[in-house]
Enzyme design. Structure first.
Site, short mmCIF file in Angstrom:
data_model
loop_
_atom_site.label_atom_id
_atom_site.label_comp_id
_atom_site.label_asym_id
_atom_site.label_seq_id
_atom_site.Cartn_x
_atom_site.Cartn_y
_atom_site.Cartn_z
N ASN A 1 5.96 23.47 -54.68
CA ASN A 1 6.00 22.23 -53.92
C ASN A 1 5.17 22.37 -52.64
O ASN A 1 5.05 23.46 -52.07
CB ASN A 1 7.44 21.79 -53.62
CG ASN A 1 8.27 22.78 -52.84
OD1 ASN A 1 8.19 23.99 -53.06
ND2 ASN A 1 9.10 22.28 -51.94
N GLU B 1 4.91 20.19 -49.16
CA GLU B 1 5.39 19.08 -48.34
C GLU B 1 4.29 18.59 -47.40
O GLU B 1 3.28 19.28 -47.18
CB GLU B 1 6.62 19.51 -47.54
CG GLU B 1 7.81 19.81 -48.42
CD GLU B 1 9.04 20.24 -47.65
OE1 GLU B 1 10.10 20.31 -48.29
OE2 GLU B 1 8.96 20.52 -46.44
N CYS C 1 5.62 17.83 -55.72
CA CYS C 1 6.65 18.69 -56.28
C CYS C 1 5.99 19.84 -57.05
O CYS C 1 4.80 19.78 -57.38
CB CYS C 1 7.56 17.90 -57.21
SG CYS C 1 8.58 16.66 -56.39
N GLU D 1 6.54 20.83 -60.19
CA GLU D 1 6.23 20.55 -61.59
C GLU D 1 4.87 19.88 -61.77
O GLU D 1 4.07 20.34 -62.60
CB GLU D 1 7.35 19.71 -62.22
CG GLU D 1 8.70 20.41 -62.21
CD GLU D 1 9.54 20.17 -60.95
OE1 GLU D 1 10.75 20.40 -61.01
OE2 GLU D 1 8.97 19.76 -59.91
N CYS E 1 13.22 16.44 -60.41
CA CYS E 1 13.62 15.11 -59.96
C CYS E 1 13.22 14.09 -61.03
O CYS E 1 12.53 14.41 -62.00
CB CYS E 1 12.97 14.78 -58.62
SG CYS E 1 11.19 14.46 -58.70
N CYS F 1 9.48 13.74 -61.62
CA CYS F 1 8.92 14.90 -62.30
C CYS F 1 9.31 14.94 -63.77
O CYS F 1 8.52 15.36 -64.62
CB CYS F 1 9.33 16.19 -61.60
SG CYS F 1 8.46 16.40 -60.03
#
Length: 136
Positions: A46, A48, A57, A59, A90, A93
């Site tokens: 990930n 940010e 993210c 994935e 999530c 994802c």
């Protein structure tokens, strides 16, 4: 290679890339590693951003690496993160994984202080909408 050996390789790749995650705001570093149809493992973490919606993210980062490396389909994916509870993809994802994986694709979700959850994409995203729904 046995399924256990593949999972060990995926776990190691996810953990290695998780250590490189850029998560200064949440402190929640996530790694993802996938086995692609070309037999290679691709990993992502990930990333940010101060403008929260533009972060990535783990994935989709792994999926982008797969596509850049020449892979086309996800055969198996392993997601790691901190804590005891399994770190599951999530909702967004899950849909991104669905674009490149079938509902029966194994997904291993692991909070590294606990036990991994072995599931499938179909169990995480039941009755999903995917590329096969679109008529060309």
């Amino acid at each position: 290679m046995t399924r256990a050996a593949i999972d060990t390789s995926l776990f190691e790749a996810a953990e290695a890339v998780r250590a490189k995650a850029y998560a200064p705001y949440s402190g929640f570093q996530v790694g993802a590693a996938l086995l692609a149809d070309d037999g290679r493992i691709y990993a992502g973490c990930n990333v940010e951003n101060a403008a929260y919606p533009v972060g990535n993210c783990a994935e989709p980062s792994a999926i982008a690496a797969m596509l850049a490396g020449g892979g086309k389909r996800i055969e198996r994916i392993y997601v790691t993160g901190p804590g005891v509870l399994p770190v599951t993809p999530c909702g967004g994802c899950r849909q991104r994984i669905r674009e490149f994986a079938a509902p029966d694709t194994p997904v291993i979700c692991h909070g590294v202080d606990g036990e991994p959850l072995y599931t499938t994409l179909g169990e995480l995203l039941p009755h999903s909408f995917g590329p096969d729904h679109l008529v060309r």
